[in-house]
Design a protein around this motif. Structure first.
Motif, PDB file in Angstrom:
ATOM      1  N   ILE A  38      10.110  -9.684   8.243  1.00 58.23           N
ATOM      2  CA  ILE A  38       9.848 -11.268   7.617  1.00 58.23           C
ATOM      3  C   ILE A  38       8.572 -11.076   6.728  1.00 58.23           C
ATOM      4  N   HIS A  39       7.442 -10.483   7.135  1.00 55.19           N
ATOM      5  CA  HIS A  39       6.274 -10.479   6.659  1.00 55.19           C
ATOM      6  C   HIS A  39       5.880  -9.560   5.539  1.00 55.19           C
ATOM      7  N   LYS A  40       6.805  -8.367   5.968  1.00 56.76           N
ATOM      8  CA  LYS A  40       6.795  -7.261   5.070  1.00 56.76           C
ATOM      9  C   LYS A  40       6.842  -7.673   3.489  1.00 56.76           C
ATOM     10  N   VAL A  41       7.815  -8.385   3.176  1.00 57.17           N
ATOM     11  CA  VAL A  41       7.859  -8.970   2.020  1.00 57.17           C
ATOM     12  C   VAL A  41       6.742  -9.461   1.200  1.00 57.17           C
ATOM     13  N   PHE A  42       5.818 -10.113   1.955  1.00 58.38           N
ATOM     14  CA  PHE A  42       4.543 -10.521   1.503  1.00 58.38           C
ATOM     15  C   PHE A  42       3.379  -9.625   1.642  1.00 58.38           C
ATOM     16  N   ALA A 167      -8.049  -2.102   8.172  1.00 61.06           N
ATOM     17  CA  ALA A 167      -8.614  -0.952   7.267  1.00 61.06           C
ATOM     18  C   ALA A 167      -7.145  -0.248   7.145  1.00 61.06           C
ATOM     19  N   PHE A 168      -6.518   0.306   8.165  1.00 58.10           N
ATOM     20  CA  PHE A 168      -5.249   0.903   7.936  1.00 58.10           C
ATOM     21  C   PHE A 168      -4.211   0.272   7.192  1.00 58.10           C
ATOM     22  N   ASP A 169      -4.112  -1.193   7.530  1.00 54.13           N
ATOM     23  CA  ASP A 169      -3.215  -2.119   6.635  1.00 54.13           C
ATOM     24  C   ASP A 169      -3.404  -1.988   5.219  1.00 54.13           C
ATOM     25  N   LYS A 170      -4.858  -2.148   4.797  1.00 56.93           N
ATOM     26  CA  LYS A 170      -5.488  -2.414   3.483  1.00 56.93           C
ATOM     27  C   LYS A 170      -5.136  -1.200   2.733  1.00 56.93           C
ATOM     28  N   ILE A 171      -5.326  -0.232   3.133  1.00 59.49           N
ATOM     29  CA  ILE A 171      -5.159   1.156   2.348  1.00 59.49           C
ATOM     30  C   ILE A 171      -3.641   1.587   2.139  1.00 59.49           C
ATOM     31  N   ALA A 172      -2.862   1.292   3.050  1.00 56.43           N
ATOM     32  CA  ALA A 172      -1.479   1.501   3.153  1.00 56.43           C
ATOM     33  C   ALA A 172      -1.094   0.640   2.108  1.00 56.43           C
ATOM     34  N   ARG A 173      -1.330  -0.835   2.056  1.00 57.39           N
ATOM     35  CA  ARG A 173      -0.886  -1.461   0.962  1.00 57.39           C
ATOM     36  C   ARG A 173      -1.334  -1.088  -0.560  1.00 57.39           C
ATOM     37  N   ALA A 174      -2.440  -0.478  -0.535  1.00 60.13           N
ATOM     38  CA  ALA A 174      -3.155  -0.134  -2.007  1.00 60.13           C
ATOM     39  C   ALA A 174      -2.082   1.228  -2.300  1.00 60.13           C
ATOM     40  N   MET A 175      -1.607   2.017  -1.464  1.00 61.80           N
ATOM     41  CA  MET A 175      -0.668   3.060  -1.658  1.00 61.80           C
ATOM     42  C   MET A 175       0.672   2.530  -1.725  1.00 61.80           C
ATOM     43  N   GLY A 176       0.863   1.473  -1.512  1.00 54.25           N
ATOM     44  CA  GLY A 176       2.433   1.042  -1.521  1.00 54.25           C
ATOM     45  C   GLY A 176       3.117   1.342  -0.500  1.00 54.25           C
ATOM     46  N   LEU A 177       2.451   1.626   0.821  1.00 53.35           N
ATOM     47  CA  LEU A 177       3.388   2.192   1.952  1.00 53.35           C
ATOM     48  C   LEU A 177       3.813   1.012   2.758  1.00 53.35           C
ATOM     49  N   GLY A 178       3.722  -0.221   2.491  1.00 57.61           N
ATOM     50  CA  GLY A 178       4.322  -1.137   3.261  1.00 57.61           C
ATOM     51  C   GLY A 178       3.349  -1.914   4.073  1.00 57.61           C
ATOM     52  N   TYR A 179       4.039  -2.866   5.006  1.00 56.89           N
ATOM     53  CA  TYR A 179       3.225  -3.562   6.187  1.00 56.89           C
ATOM     54  C   TYR A 179       4.217  -3.259   7.286  1.00 56.89           C
ATOM     55  N   PRO A 180       3.529  -3.079   8.523  1.00 56.70           N
ATOM     56  CA  PRO A 180       2.062  -2.852   8.755  1.00 56.70           C
ATOM     57  C   PRO A 180       1.750  -1.528   8.516  1.00 56.70           C
ATOM     58  N   GLY A 181       0.534  -1.200   7.995  1.00 54.01           N
ATOM     59  CA  GLY A 181       0.151   0.124   7.492  1.00 54.01           C
ATOM     60  C   GLY A 181      -0.011   1.269   8.442  1.00 54.01           C
TER      61      GLY A 181
END
Ligand code: KG4
Ligand code: ZN
Length: 336
Positions: A38-42, A167-181
């Motif tokens: 559900i939260h992946k979308v956001f 930090a894992f989640d934020k750098i994953a997000r910056a590389m478009g790898l989704g959530y949780p990173g």
């Protein structure tokens, strides 16, 4: 032998969880309803959305847990509930349900700190001994804690900014790898070269057991930005491996230093990031070299669940800790 069945409720973030555990050890049911999809979308947890989904999912989950444990509410001795730290609206759902169950069934209510829960996940499938040093690494926390006996927590170090999981989640997000990173970065890191990029290791002042990961996070974001500006191809596997190694080096070093400082033989790692394959390997190696006993929760107990809350709940209950029906959900709460 006397049996004490604890029903535990955990809703501090994006997992709705109910467990029934006997004598703080035997897991009869451990139900987790994850909201990750559900939260992946956001791209991250939306607190209001989390609360609504807890509300929808929690009561059927209580039924499922009872069925799986093959027991009735009458057989439950007490209700344990996470009342912090966490998202206040999310906590409120679990606390309200736990209070209702305790009131309706006339059973004791036991408040549990979520971080204590992460530590006690280790006790479920390990013969843990005191004194010990525990590293809690999750999406919201990076803490080093000393324990000389059950329910005694001395905070030795904490993060001064981002938590390791964050930090894992934020750098994953910056590389478009989704959530949780964390899980994705972990997987990609296994294919990459950890020495490809020299990201910083922040140890802070000598003797400090605190952590800081915001500088490392910024270094990764700057690296990505600069590579993009120069139109250089980014090797995502190498970025993940180099970042992960930088996090792991600091976590492992500080944990071992802290164990030596306190003169303990036992080390625990816990929390979502303790599922990280690089961390698990590296800390195991160092603990072997230093002659320390290492205890880790099984992978399914690293991330949020209610079995860990039931285990702390059992020890608190035996120690006489009770909450009344005025119990509140606190966004942050001291450990212990
Ligand atoms: O303990 P947890 O389930 O929830 C909190 O209390 O925060 O931890 C969630 C965190 C997330 O940041 C997630 O990215 C991270 O744990 N995580 C990992 C791994 N699995 C989960 N981080 C690194 N490597 C993993 N394999
Ligand atoms: Zn957690």
């Amino acid at each position: 032998m006397d049996t004490c069945k604890v029903l535990a409720v955990e809703t501090s973030c994006d997992e709705t969880a109910i467990a029934i555990v006997e004598n703080g050890k035997r897991v009869l049911a451990n139900k987790v309803l994850s909201q990750i999809e559900i939260h992946k979308v956001f791209g991250g947890v939306v607190p209001e959305v989390a609360s609504r989904h807890h509300l929808e999912g929690i009561l059927p989950l209580v039924e499922e847990a009872l069925e799986e444990a093959n027991c009735t509410l009458d057989e439950i001795e007490c209700i344990a509930v996470t009342n912090g730290p966490g998202l206040v609206g999310a906590l409120l759902v679990g606390v309200s349900v736990a209070k209702s169950l305790a009131y309706g069934l006339n059973k004791p209510l036991v408040p549990v700190n979520h971080l204590a829960g992460h530590i006690y996940a280790c006790f479920l499938d390990n013969p843990v001994e005191f004194p010990l040093v525990a590293l809690i690494v999750s999406g919201g926390h990076t803490d080093l804690i000393y324990m000389d006996k059950h329910l005694s927590f001395e905070i030795m170090g904490q993060t001064r900014d981002d938590a390791a999981g964050e930090a894992f989640d934020k750098i994953a997000r910056a590389m478009g790898l989704g959530y949780p990173g964390g899980p994705v970065v972990d997987k990609r890191a296994q294919k990459g070269d950890a020495s490809a990029i020299g990201f910083p290791r922040v140890f802070l002042e000598k003797g400090s057991f605190d952590f800081s990961f915001s500088g490392l996070k910024s270094a990764v974001l700057n690296f990505l930005h600069n590579s993009e500006q120069r139109q250089e191809a980014i090797n995502v596997d190498d970025v993940c491996a180099s970042f992960q190694q930088a996090v792991v080096d600091v976590l492992v070093d500080k944990t071992i230093e802290c164990a030596k400082f306190k003169g303990v033989d036992n080390v625990i790692i816990a929390g979502g990031v303790s599922a990280n394959s690089g961390l698990r390997k590296s800390i195991e190696k160092r603990c072997n070299e230093e002659g320390l006993n290492l205890f880790r929760p099984s992978l399914s107990l690293c991330t949020d669940n209610a079995a860990m809350i039931a285990t702390v709940g059992y020890y608190l209950y035996k120690a006489g800790v009770r909450a009344d029906l005025e119990l509140n959900a606190y966004a942050s709460m001291p450990l212990g």
